[in-house]
Scaffold this active site. Structure first.
Site, PDB file in Angstrom:
ATOM      1  N   LYS A  87       4.983   5.261  64.610  1.00  0.00           N
ATOM      2  CA  LYS A  87       4.343   6.374  63.658  1.00  0.00           C
ATOM      3  C   LYS A  87       3.131   5.882  63.395  1.00  0.00           C
ATOM      4  CE  LYS A  87       6.560   8.989  60.206  1.00  0.00           C
ATOM      5  NZ  LYS A  87       6.044   9.829  60.743  1.00  0.00           N
ATOM      6  N   LYS A 111      -0.373  -1.208  58.948  1.00  0.00           N
ATOM      7  CA  LYS A 111       0.030  -0.803  57.201  1.00  0.00           C
ATOM      8  C   LYS A 111       1.982  -0.209  57.280  1.00  0.00           C
ATOM      9  CE  LYS A 111      -2.450   3.443  57.044  1.00  0.00           C
ATOM     10  NZ  LYS A 111      -3.200   4.323  56.756  1.00  0.00           N
ATOM     11  N   LYS A 123      -0.155   6.664  66.785  1.00  0.00           N
ATOM     12  CA  LYS A 123      -1.539   7.677  66.508  1.00  0.00           C
ATOM     13  C   LYS A 123      -1.534   8.311  68.063  1.00  0.00           C
ATOM     14  CE  LYS A 123      -3.288   9.170  62.612  1.00  0.00           C
ATOM     15  NZ  LYS A 123      -3.573   8.409  61.200  1.00  0.00           N
ATOM     16  N   GLY A 162       1.387  13.844  60.218  1.00  0.00           N
ATOM     17  CA  GLY A 162       0.038  14.664  59.610  1.00  0.00           C
ATOM     18  C   GLY A 162      -1.138  14.521  59.256  1.00  0.00           C
ATOM     19  N   ASP A 163      -2.256  14.087  60.169  1.00  0.00           N
ATOM     20  CA  ASP A 163      -4.026  13.636  59.445  1.00  0.00           C
ATOM     21  C   ASP A 163      -4.340  14.535  59.451  1.00  0.00           C
ATOM     22  OD1 ASP A 163      -4.716  10.771  59.323  1.00  0.00           O
ATOM     23  OD2 ASP A 163      -6.050  11.856  60.597  1.00  0.00           O
ATOM     24  N   ASN A 238      -6.160  17.149  51.973  1.00  0.00           N
ATOM     25  CA  ASN A 238      -4.859  16.662  51.192  1.00  0.00           C
ATOM     26  C   ASN A 238      -5.591  15.852  50.493  1.00  0.00           C
ATOM     27  OD1 ASN A 238      -2.461  14.533  51.423  1.00  0.00           O
ATOM     28  ND2 ASN A 238      -1.354  16.581  51.378  1.00  0.00           N
TER      29      ASN A 238
HETATM   30  P1  NDP Z   1      -7.896  16.625  55.605  1.00  0.00           P
HETATM   31  O1  NDP Z   1      -8.259  17.356  56.988  1.00  0.00           O
HETATM   32  O2  NDP Z   1      -6.860  17.115  54.538  1.00  0.00           O
HETATM   33  O3  NDP Z   1      -9.228  16.698  54.814  1.00  0.00           O
HETATM   34  C1  NDP Z   1     -10.245  16.329  55.474  1.00  0.00           C
HETATM   35  C2  NDP Z   1     -11.182  15.794  54.632  1.00  0.00           C
HETATM   36  O4  NDP Z   1     -12.005  15.106  55.000  1.00  0.00           O
HETATM   37  C3  NDP Z   1     -11.452  17.039  54.245  1.00  0.00           C
HETATM   38  O5  NDP Z   1     -12.150  17.604  52.579  1.00  0.00           O
HETATM   39  C4  NDP Z   1     -13.332  17.173  55.667  1.00  0.00           C
HETATM   40  O6  NDP Z   1     -14.011  18.926  55.555  1.00  0.00           O
HETATM   41  C5  NDP Z   1     -13.160  15.750  54.640  1.00  0.00           C
HETATM   42  N1  NDP Z   1     -14.130  15.580  56.255  1.00  0.00           N
HETATM   43  C6  NDP Z   1     -13.074  15.416  57.343  1.00  0.00           C
HETATM   44  N2  NDP Z   1     -14.160  14.745  59.254  1.00  0.00           N
HETATM   45  C7  NDP Z   1     -15.285  14.270  58.403  1.00  0.00           C
HETATM   46  C8  NDP Z   1     -16.095  14.053  58.509  1.00  0.00           C
HETATM   47  N3  NDP Z   1     -16.767  14.166  59.872  1.00  0.00           N
HETATM   48  N4  NDP Z   1     -17.725  14.004  57.659  1.00  0.00           N
HETATM   49  C9  NDP Z   1     -17.357  14.488  56.931  1.00  0.00           C
HETATM   50  N5  NDP Z   1     -16.100  15.056  56.124  1.00  0.00           N
HETATM   51  C10 NDP Z   1     -15.097  15.224  56.942  1.00  0.00           C
HETATM   52  O7  NDP Z   1      -7.105  15.248  55.647  1.00  0.00           O
HETATM   53  P2  NDP Z   1      -5.765  14.291  55.183  1.00  0.00           P
HETATM   54  O8  NDP Z   1      -6.541  14.770  53.371  1.00  0.00           O
HETATM   55  O9  NDP Z   1      -4.851  14.288  55.484  1.00  0.00           O
HETATM   56  O10 NDP Z   1      -7.080  12.515  55.281  1.00  0.00           O
HETATM   57  C11 NDP Z   1      -8.025  12.496  55.459  1.00  0.00           C
HETATM   58  C12 NDP Z   1      -7.884  10.643  55.225  1.00  0.00           C
HETATM   59  O11 NDP Z   1      -7.016  10.262  55.471  1.00  0.00           O
HETATM   60  C13 NDP Z   1      -8.356  10.271  57.470  1.00  0.00           C
HETATM   61  O12 NDP Z   1      -8.997   9.415  57.228  1.00  0.00           O
HETATM   62  C14 NDP Z   1      -7.191   9.828  57.681  1.00  0.00           C
HETATM   63  O13 NDP Z   1      -6.753   9.072  58.232  1.00  0.00           O
HETATM   64  C15 NDP Z   1      -6.535   9.621  56.201  1.00  0.00           C
HETATM   65  N6  NDP Z   1      -5.303   9.153  55.915  1.00  0.00           N
HETATM   66  C16 NDP Z   1      -4.021  10.431  55.806  1.00  0.00           C
HETATM   67  C17 NDP Z   1      -2.881  10.193  55.350  1.00  0.00           C
HETATM   68  C18 NDP Z   1      -2.246  12.059  55.096  1.00  0.00           C
HETATM   69  O14 NDP Z   1      -1.193  11.352  54.654  1.00  0.00           O
HETATM   70  N7  NDP Z   1      -2.845  12.807  55.456  1.00  0.00           N
HETATM   71  C19 NDP Z   1      -1.608   8.887  55.385  1.00  0.00           C
HETATM   72  C20 NDP Z   1      -3.042   7.958  54.580  1.00  0.00           C
HETATM   73  C21 NDP Z   1      -4.217   7.804  55.240  1.00  0.00           C
HETATM   74  P3  NDP Z   1     -13.674  19.961  55.858  1.00  0.00           P
HETATM   75  O15 NDP Z   1     -13.126  20.788  55.011  1.00  0.00           O
HETATM   76  O16 NDP Z   1     -15.202  20.328  55.222  1.00  0.00           O
HETATM   77  O17 NDP Z   1     -13.535  19.537  57.072  1.00  0.00           O
END
Ligand code: NDP
Length: 443
Positions: A87, A111, A123, A162-163, A238
């Site tokens: 998962k 986790k 993943k 998602g991620d 997100n």
């Molecule tokens: P989203 O795609 O919804 O958002 C990612 C955000 O981070 C955007 O604002 C993006 O900016 C910014 N970002 C991504 N990559 C970079 C980079 N290389 N440099 C600068 N800014 C960056 O992703 P999520 O919110 O879903 O995920 C964010 C983090 O949380 C990740 O590490 C993910 O693995 C982790 N996570 C997510 C979960 C989930 O349920 N979604 C669960 C647990 C962990 P821009 O809009 O400019 O691209």
């Protein structure tokens, strides 16, 4: 022995620097466990834990709106299924490579164990960049991606979610293609679905909400509360947006957030309705948010969001985005707690500075586990063909986050590291996975 073991892992996985970093952090934390149970090193348990059960790499060809053909690479790393089916999410971002997916899968295994739910770790993703692509292009890409991936999935085998770059739109296209190929409505094969077609209430909010619950629990151990604190968040996707929403609900003020173009500060508090509209609905830039706020918000192109003084910092964008210098700045400005919304957003140097300064530090594998925990709740609802209310689902999420906090806290104390959530999370997650692996024999 630990260093020799780590050297072997480096040699077998050349060039995968994020994976090396994640493994080293865990091995370091496990030193007190090996001191008590040296036999663990003889049983090649760590080597088995660091070797994915299966790694799938595949070609993803697709055509853009002008008919031009593109070829991306798809990945799914099925890391460990001792506690349940694989998962973990799918990430679509140009930086994706095997090492990144392996680091994420490794973290995910520990986790998922912490949540107490019956889920193993995996993943996946692709180096596809959805930014600037039309809905039709994203759909064609998702259909091509699933045309290979579907044969590896199943509610008892592997359940992606998602991620970064994969939200409800992408999960919809992926689910539609899965259903079409298999001729089966298997809701339990993907999570993060729309509520109308098998998704769970509170899943999109879960990671950010859970992160804030975990951070509030850390503050409570020092007799502090979240109310009245200034919160700075990196990212505006997100996780970031929903973390700000929960922080606001609990009486804190989210004053700054970022995207890959820079950061925005608004001392009176970010306007979350407008932020959601710009970033989550229109998929626009943060600079556009600042323009629409007129003089109320200030946009700093290319800046480091950690320059903004705050009591609580929630890195929620991507890996290694908060380094040693950023940590020094945060400490100088009086930060009290850092909770990782993203996976491994703080560099090892950054973690050291924060810990030496006595800042409460919640590592991602504990603090952001609310997302996957709620995915497991989505699987429960799918299996029983039921759907729960938002309130019920959020109450379960809150309960799970408090359980994870307690588990990390008590485990750290048990090993003589009070207040060290990194050690607590790594050891507690390891103990659970290890026990299940040993019970199941040499597999
Ligand atoms: P989203 O795609 O919804 O958002 C990612 C955000 O981070 C955007 O604002 C993006 O900016 C910014 N970002 C991504 N990559 C970079 C980079 N290389 N440099 C600068 N800014 C960056 O992703 P999520 O919110 O879903 O995920 C964010 C983090 O949380 C990740 O590490 C993910 O693995 C982790 N996570 C997510 C979960 C989930 O349920 N979604 C669960 C647990 C962990 P821009 O809009 O400019 O691209």
């Amino acid at each position: 022995m630990i260093e020799k073991l780590y050297d072997r892992i480096l040699h077998r996985n050349p060039g995968e620097k994020e994976f090396h970093q994640a493994v080293w952090e865990v091995l370091e934390s496990l030193k007190p466990v090996f001191a008590r149970r040296p036999e663990l090193l003889d049983e090649a348990l760590i080597e088995r834990l660091c070797e994915p059960e299966r790694q799938i790499i595949f070609r993803v060809p697709w055509a853009d709106d002008s008919g031009k053909i593109h070829v991306n690479r798809g990945f799914r790393v099925e890391f460990n299924s001792a506690l349940g089916p694989y998962k973990g999410g799918l990430r679509f971002h140009p930086s994706v490579n095997l090492g990144i997916i392996k680091f994420l899968g490794f973290e995910q295994t520990l986790k998922n164990a912490l949540t107490g739910m019956p889920i193993g770790g995996g993943k996946g993703g692709s180096d596809f960049d959805p930014k600037g692509r039309s809905d039709a292009e994203v759909m064609r890409f998702c259909q091509s991606f699933m045309t290979e991936l579907y044969r590896h999935l199943g509610e008892y085998t592997d359940i992606p979610a998602g991620d970064i770059g994969v939200g409800e739109r992408e999960i919809g296209y992926l689910f539609g293609q899965y259903r079409r190929i298999t001729n089966r409505y298997e809701s339990g094969v993907l999570t993060g679905k729309g509520v109308l077609w098998g998704g769970s209430q509170a899943r999109s909010e879960a990671t950010g909400y859970g992160l804030v619950v975990f951070t509030a629990e850390m503050l409570k151990t020092r007799g502090e509360e979240l109310e009245g604190k200034r919160v700075v968040v990196s990212g505006s996707g997100n996780v970031a947006v929903h973390a700000m929403e929960k922080a606001q609900q609990l009486g804190a003020t989210p004053i700054a957030c970022s995207d890959s173009g820079g950061y925005v500060v608004e001392e009176k508090g970010i306007d979350l309705d407008l932020l959601k509209q710009v970033k989550l609905v229109e998929r626009g830039r943060l600079s556009a948010y600042a323009e629409r706020r007129g003089g109320a918000a200030r946009f700093v192109p290319g800046g480091r969001v950690w320059e903004v003084p705050c009591e609580v910092a929630l890195p929620s964008a991507t890996q290694n985005e908060l380094d040693e210098d950023d940590a020094v700045t945060l400490v100088r400005n009086g930060v009290q707690a850092v909770g990782e919304g993203a996976n491994m957003p703080t560099t090892p140097g950054g973690v050291r500075v924060l810990r030496e300064a006595g800042v409460l530090f919640g590592p991602g594998k504990a603090a952001n586990a609310g997302g996957v925990a709620t995915s497991a709740l989505e699987m429960q609802q799918n299996a029983s063909r039921d759907s729960w209310t938002f309130e019920h689902t959020e109450a379960r999420l809150t309960e799970i986050m408090r359980h994870i906090h307690r588990l990390c806290h008590t485990t750290a104390e048990r090993y003589g590291r009070p207040g060290d959530y990194v050690a607590g999370a790594n050891i507690a997650g390891f103990e659970l996975v290890e026990e299940a692996m040993v019970a199941q024999g040499l597999v």
